[in-house]
Design a protein around this motif. Structure first.
Motif, PDB file in Angstrom:
ATOM      1  N   LYS A   1      44.348   2.877  32.646  1.00 29.89           N
ATOM      2  CA  LYS A   1      45.048   4.096  33.070  1.00 29.89           C
ATOM      3  C   LYS A   1      44.123   5.177  33.602  1.00 29.89           C
ATOM      4  O   LYS A   1      44.586   6.114  34.250  1.00 29.89           O
ATOM      5  CB  LYS A   1      45.857   4.657  31.892  1.00 29.89           C
ATOM      6  CG  LYS A   1      46.963   3.729  31.435  1.00 29.89           C
ATOM      7  CD  LYS A   1      47.727   4.313  30.251  1.00 29.89           C
ATOM      8  CE  LYS A   1      48.828   3.366  29.795  1.00 29.89           C
ATOM      9  NZ  LYS A   1      49.575   3.901  28.622  1.00 29.89           N
ATOM     10  N   GLY A   2      42.824   5.095  33.322  1.00 32.37           N
ATOM     11  CA  GLY A   2      41.911   6.142  33.743  1.00 32.37           C
ATOM     12  C   GLY A   2      41.216   5.813  35.050  1.00 32.37           C
ATOM     13  O   GLY A   2      41.592   4.872  35.762  1.00 32.37           O
ATOM     14  N   PRO A   3      40.196   6.589  35.400  1.00 34.95           N
ATOM     15  CA  PRO A   3      39.407   6.280  36.604  1.00 34.95           C
ATOM     16  C   PRO A   3      38.765   4.902  36.478  1.00 34.95           C
ATOM     17  O   PRO A   3      38.323   4.508  35.396  1.00 34.95           O
ATOM     18  CB  PRO A   3      38.347   7.387  36.612  1.00 34.95           C
ATOM     19  CG  PRO A   3      38.914   8.487  35.775  1.00 34.95           C
ATOM     20  CD  PRO A   3      39.736   7.822  34.724  1.00 34.95           C
ATOM     21  N   ILE A   4      38.711   4.188  37.572  1.00 32.00           N
ATOM     22  CA  ILE A   4      38.037   2.888  37.562  1.00 32.00           C
ATOM     23  C   ILE A   4      36.530   3.137  37.491  1.00 32.00           C
ATOM     24  O   ILE A   4      35.997   3.927  38.272  1.00 32.00           O
ATOM     25  CB  ILE A   4      38.404   2.080  38.819  1.00 32.00           C
ATOM     26  CG1 ILE A   4      39.886   1.680  38.739  1.00 32.00           C
ATOM     27  CG2 ILE A   4      37.527   0.844  38.963  1.00 32.00           C
ATOM     28  CD1 ILE A   4      40.413   0.991  39.966  1.00 32.00           C
ATOM     29  N   PRO A   5      35.834   2.508  36.539  1.00 34.72           N
ATOM     30  CA  PRO A   5      34.390   2.741  36.418  1.00 34.72           C
ATOM     31  C   PRO A   5      33.670   2.503  37.743  1.00 34.72           C
ATOM     32  O   PRO A   5      33.975   1.550  38.471  1.00 34.72           O
ATOM     33  CB  PRO A   5      33.966   1.719  35.351  1.00 34.72           C
ATOM     34  CG  PRO A   5      35.200   1.506  34.528  1.00 34.72           C
ATOM     35  CD  PRO A   5      36.337   1.598  35.499  1.00 34.72           C
ATOM     36  N   ARG A   6      32.712   3.360  38.054  1.00 33.62           N
ATOM     37  CA  ARG A   6      32.020   3.272  39.349  1.00 33.62           C
ATOM     38  C   ARG A   6      31.327   1.937  39.540  1.00 33.62           C
ATOM     39  O   ARG A   6      31.182   1.451  40.656  1.00 33.62           O
ATOM     40  CB  ARG A   6      31.014   4.419  39.466  1.00 33.62           C
ATOM     41  CG  ARG A   6      31.671   5.796  39.540  1.00 33.62           C
ATOM     42  CD  ARG A   6      30.665   6.889  39.883  1.00 33.62           C
ATOM     43  NE  ARG A   6      31.294   8.203  39.789  1.00 33.62           N
ATOM     44  CZ  ARG A   6      31.196   8.996  38.737  1.00 33.62           C
ATOM     45  NH1 ARG A   6      30.467   8.608  37.700  1.00 33.62           N
ATOM     46  NH2 ARG A   6      31.803  10.169  38.709  1.00 33.62           N
ATOM     47  N   ALA A   7      30.880   1.329  38.460  1.00 39.09           N
ATOM     48  CA  ALA A   7      30.158   0.057  38.568  1.00 39.09           C
ATOM     49  C   ALA A   7      31.004  -1.050  39.174  1.00 39.09           C
ATOM     50  O   ALA A   7      30.467  -2.024  39.710  1.00 39.09           O
ATOM     51  CB  ALA A   7      29.664  -0.378  37.180  1.00 39.09           C
ATOM     52  N   PHE A   8      32.329  -0.909  39.107  1.00 37.82           N
ATOM     53  CA  PHE A   8      33.213  -1.971  39.587  1.00 37.82           C
ATOM     54  C   PHE A   8      33.913  -1.638  40.899  1.00 37.82           C
ATOM     55  O   PHE A   8      34.598  -2.484  41.477  1.00 37.82           O
ATOM     56  CB  PHE A   8      34.271  -2.299  38.532  1.00 37.82           C
ATOM     57  CG  PHE A   8      33.698  -2.754  37.225  1.00 37.82           C
ATOM     58  CD1 PHE A   8      32.855  -3.844  37.164  1.00 37.82           C
ATOM     59  CD2 PHE A   8      34.000  -2.080  36.053  1.00 37.82           C
ATOM     60  CE1 PHE A   8      32.316  -4.265  35.956  1.00 37.82           C
ATOM     61  CE2 PHE A   8      33.471  -2.491  34.842  1.00 37.82           C
ATOM     62  CZ  PHE A   8      32.630  -3.584  34.792  1.00 37.82           C
ATOM     63  N   ARG A   9      33.777  -0.422  41.386  1.00 35.72           N
ATOM     64  CA  ARG A   9      34.590  -0.003  42.528  1.00 35.72           C
ATOM     65  C   ARG A   9      34.296  -0.818  43.785  1.00 35.72           C
ATOM     66  O   ARG A   9      35.220  -1.284  44.453  1.00 35.72           O
ATOM     67  CB  ARG A   9      34.402   1.496  42.780  1.00 35.72           C
ATOM     68  CG  ARG A   9      34.975   2.354  41.661  1.00 35.72           C
ATOM     69  CD  ARG A   9      34.744   3.835  41.883  1.00 35.72           C
ATOM     70  NE  ARG A   9      35.175   4.621  40.720  1.00 35.72           N
ATOM     71  CZ  ARG A   9      35.055   5.929  40.619  1.00 35.72           C
ATOM     72  NH1 ARG A   9      34.520   6.635  41.613  1.00 35.72           N
ATOM     73  NH2 ARG A   9      35.453   6.552  39.532  1.00 35.72           N
ATOM     74  N   GLU A  10      33.051  -0.985  44.134  1.00 32.78           N
ATOM     75  CA  GLU A  10      32.738  -1.764  45.340  1.00 32.78           C
ATOM     76  C   GLU A  10      33.166  -3.213  45.178  1.00 32.78           C
ATOM     77  O   GLU A  10      33.632  -3.845  46.134  1.00 32.78           O
ATOM     78  CB  GLU A  10      31.247  -1.677  45.649  1.00 32.78           C
ATOM     79  CG  GLU A  10      30.806  -0.338  46.195  1.00 32.78           C
ATOM     80  CD  GLU A  10      29.375  -0.379  46.705  1.00 32.78           C
ATOM     81  OE1 GLU A  10      28.892  -1.484  47.057  1.00 32.78           O
ATOM     82  OE2 GLU A  10      28.734   0.679  46.750  1.00 32.78           O
ATOM     83  N   LYS A  11      33.033  -3.750  43.968  1.00 27.67           N
ATOM     84  CA  LYS A  11      33.352  -5.158  43.741  1.00 27.67           C
ATOM     85  C   LYS A  11      34.851  -5.429  43.828  1.00 27.67           C
ATOM     86  O   LYS A  11      35.275  -6.566  44.061  1.00 27.67           O
ATOM     87  CB  LYS A  11      32.814  -5.581  42.377  1.00 27.67           C
ATOM     88  CG  LYS A  11      31.297  -5.532  42.311  1.00 27.67           C
ATOM     89  CD  LYS A  11      30.775  -5.859  40.925  1.00 27.67           C
ATOM     90  CE  LYS A  11      29.249  -5.786  40.905  1.00 27.67           C
ATOM     91  NZ  LYS A  11      28.681  -6.068  39.578  1.00 27.67           N
ATOM     92  N   ILE A  12      35.645  -4.396  43.648  1.00 29.73           N
ATOM     93  CA  ILE A  12      37.093  -4.564  43.758  1.00 29.73           C
ATOM     94  C   ILE A  12      37.514  -4.866  45.194  1.00 29.73           C
ATOM     95  O   ILE A  12      38.517  -5.543  45.436  1.00 29.73           O
ATOM     96  CB  ILE A  12      37.807  -3.310  43.211  1.00 29.73           C
ATOM     97  CG1 ILE A  12      37.756  -3.323  41.682  1.00 29.73           C
ATOM     98  CG2 ILE A  12      39.245  -3.217  43.706  1.00 29.73           C
ATOM     99  CD1 ILE A  12      38.302  -2.076  41.025  1.00 29.73           C
ATOM    100  N   GLY A  13      36.729  -4.412  46.149  1.00 30.77           N
ATOM    101  CA  GLY A  13      37.066  -4.678  47.546  1.00 30.77           C
ATOM    102  C   GLY A  13      38.399  -4.064  47.919  1.00 30.77           C
ATOM    103  O   GLY A  13      38.643  -2.891  47.654  1.00 30.77           O
TER     104      GLY A  13
END
Length: 388
Positions: free
Chosen positions: A230-242
Motif C-alpha cells: 500500500k505504500g511507496p514502492i521501494p526505490r531499489a525495485f522501481r527500475e526492475k518493475i519496468g
C-alpha cells in the motif's frame, strides 16, 4: 448448502461430481483429504517468521485457520479441488518490449475470476448437495485455504520452484477453487514434482524474489509490490518493475510445461484487447471515477485509483518516453501523497532538470514527499556532475 437425497455409492458420486464440474465450466477436478498437506502449516509459519509476507497482515492473522481445512470447518471430510484454465492466446511477456504500454498480468485482463469461479462453484456444489444430502462449502482464494498445497495433494499438479501450481496439462495457468464437503469421497493420488533441474522460473525473476527453489519472499515480488503493497514502492525495485503495472507473469510464462497448456476457451476468461496492453498515457489521465469505470468488474479495481496510478507512474518513469513527462509533472500536485511521490520519481526521469527544479520550487514544501524530492534532485545533480 445441504440436500436430502439418498447417498449413492462413491464411484457414482464421483462420476456425478465430475460431470457437474465440467458442466459448470471447470477443466479439471481432483479430491483429497482435509489432512493431506500437513507440511503446509509449518512452511507458512516459517514464511511469516521470516517476515516474507511483507505488509499482508491478514496472513499471520488467519494462520490458525489456514493450517488445515478442519480448522476452518470441523465437519469437512473431503476436499474437492477444481481448476479453471486461463491460458493466454498471446505471449504475455511480449508487452515488456513496448515500454510506453502497460503490462497487466494475464489473470487480470478481463472479468474478476473470483466472481466467475465462485458462482460456478456454487452451481456444482449445490447440485452435489442436492444429489447426496451432504453439506458443502465453497472457497476461492480470498478465503483462508491453502489451495496450492491441497491442489498438489489432490493431484491437480505440483508446486513448482516458483511456488505456484504447475500442471502437466495446463502449465502454470490454472485458477483454483475448492468445495469442502461432509461426503466421504475416495481421494486421488498426489502428483509428483516434475521440475527436475530446471530453474527457468527462478532465473527470469526481475527482482530475485526467490531466496531458494520453492521459496518466495513476497517483499521482493512485483505482484506483491504492485497489488498488495500500500505504500511507496521501494526505490531499489522501481527500475526492475519496468512497465508492469499490475502483477507479473514472468515466472509463470517461463515454465517449460506451458508448452502443453491450452488457450482458455471461454470468452469470459480471454484477454480483452483494451486491457492487454493499454497506453500508459491513457492510464495517467484517470481520476477516481474514470478508474472505477475503466476497471469495473476487474480485479484491478480492488487496489484503488491511487495505488494504480502509483504503478503507472513507475512504468512511465521507466518508459524513456519524454512525451509522458508533462503528465507525470502534472501529478506532482495530486491530492494523494502516494501518487505525488511516484510522480516526482517519474518526472525526474523524463523532464529536463530545469523543469524539475521549477516543479520543486512550486511544490517542494510538501513534507509528505520531501524524501522523494531530495532523491530526485540528488540524482540530477549527480548526472550533471558526471556530464560536466
Amino acid at each position: 448448502m445441504s440436500g436430502a437425497a439418498a447417498r449413492p455409492d462413491r464411484s457414482r458420486l464421483r462420476a456425478f461430481l465430475d460431470a457437474a464440474a465440467r458442466a459448470a465450466g471447470f477443466d479439471v477436478l481432483r479430491v483429497t483429504r482435509p489432512d493431506a498437506a500437513p507440511q503446509a502449516a509449518a512452511r507458512l509459519a516459517e514464511f511469516v517468521r521470516q517476515g516474507r509476507h511483507g505488509t499482508m497482515d491478514w496472513i499471520p492473522e488467519t494462520m490458525e485457520r489456514r493450517a488445515s481445512p478442519s480448522r476452518l470447518w470441523s465437519e469437512v471430510r473431503s476436499v474437492v479441488m477444481l481448476g479453471m484454465n486461463y491460458g493466454p492466446e498471446h505471449d504475455p511477456l511480449a508487452v515488456l518490449q513496448h515500454r510506453s504500454r502497460a503490462a497487466i498480468s494475464v489473470y487480470a485482463q478481463n472479468r474478476d475470476y473470483h466472481d466467475v469461479m465462485k458462482g460456478r462453484l456454487k452451481i456444482a456444489a449445490g447440485q452435489f448437495a442436492a444429489r447426496t444430502g451432504a453439506d458443502v462449502k465453497v472457497f476461492v482464494d480470498t478465503a483462508p485455504v491453502m489451495e496450492k498445497p491441497l491442489a498438489a495433494a489432490a493431484g491437480l499438479g505440483w508446486q513448482g520452484k516458483h511456488t505456484n501450481l504447475v500442471s502437466r496439462d495446463f502449465g502454470s495457468w490454472l485458477f483454483l477453487g475448492s468445495i469442502f464437503t461432509t461426503a466421504e469421497l475416495d481421494p486421488d493420488e498426489p502428483e509428483q514434482d516434475h521440475c527436475g533441474s530446471c530453474r527457468a522460473c527462478l532465473d527470469i525473476c526481475p527482482t530475485d524474489a526467490f531466496p531458494a527453489p520453492y521459496q518466495l519472499d513476497a517483499r521482493r515480488c512485483i505482484s506483491y509490490l504492485t497489488i498488495e503493497h500500500k505504500g511507496p514502492i521501494p526505490r531499489a525495485f522501481r527500475e526492475k518493475i519496468g512497465n508492469r503495472i499490475y502483477g507479473c507473469d514472468d515466472c509463470l510464462a517461463a515454465c517449460p510445461w506451458n508448452k502443453f497448456a491450452r488457450t482458455a476457451s471461454e470468452a469470459k476468461l480471454a484477454a480483452r484487447d483494451d486491457r492487454r496492453a493499454p497506453p500508459l498515457a491513457d492510464l495517467l489521465d484517470l481520476d477516481d471515477a474514470g478508474f472505477r469505470a475503466t476497471f469495473s468488474g476487474s480485479p484491478i479495481k480492488r487496489i484503488g485509483r491511487d495505488r494504480f496510478i502509483r504503478n503507472v507512474l513507475i512504468a512511465a518513469g521507466n518508459s524513456g518516453d519524454a512525451s509522458l513527462g508533462r503528465r507525470c509533472a502534472d501529478l506532482v500536485c495530486d491530492p494523494s501523497p502516494l501518487v505525488r511521490g511516484a510522480a516526482i520519481w517519474a518526472a525526474a526521469r523524463l523532464v529536463h532538470p530545469n523543469e524539475l527544479r521549477r516543479l520543486h520550487a512550486a511544490h517542494g514544501a510538501d513534507r509528505e514527499t520531501a524524501d522523494e524530492w531530495r532523491a530526485a534532485l540528488g540524482i540530477i545533480e549527480q548526472h550533471e556532475d558526471v556530464t560536466a
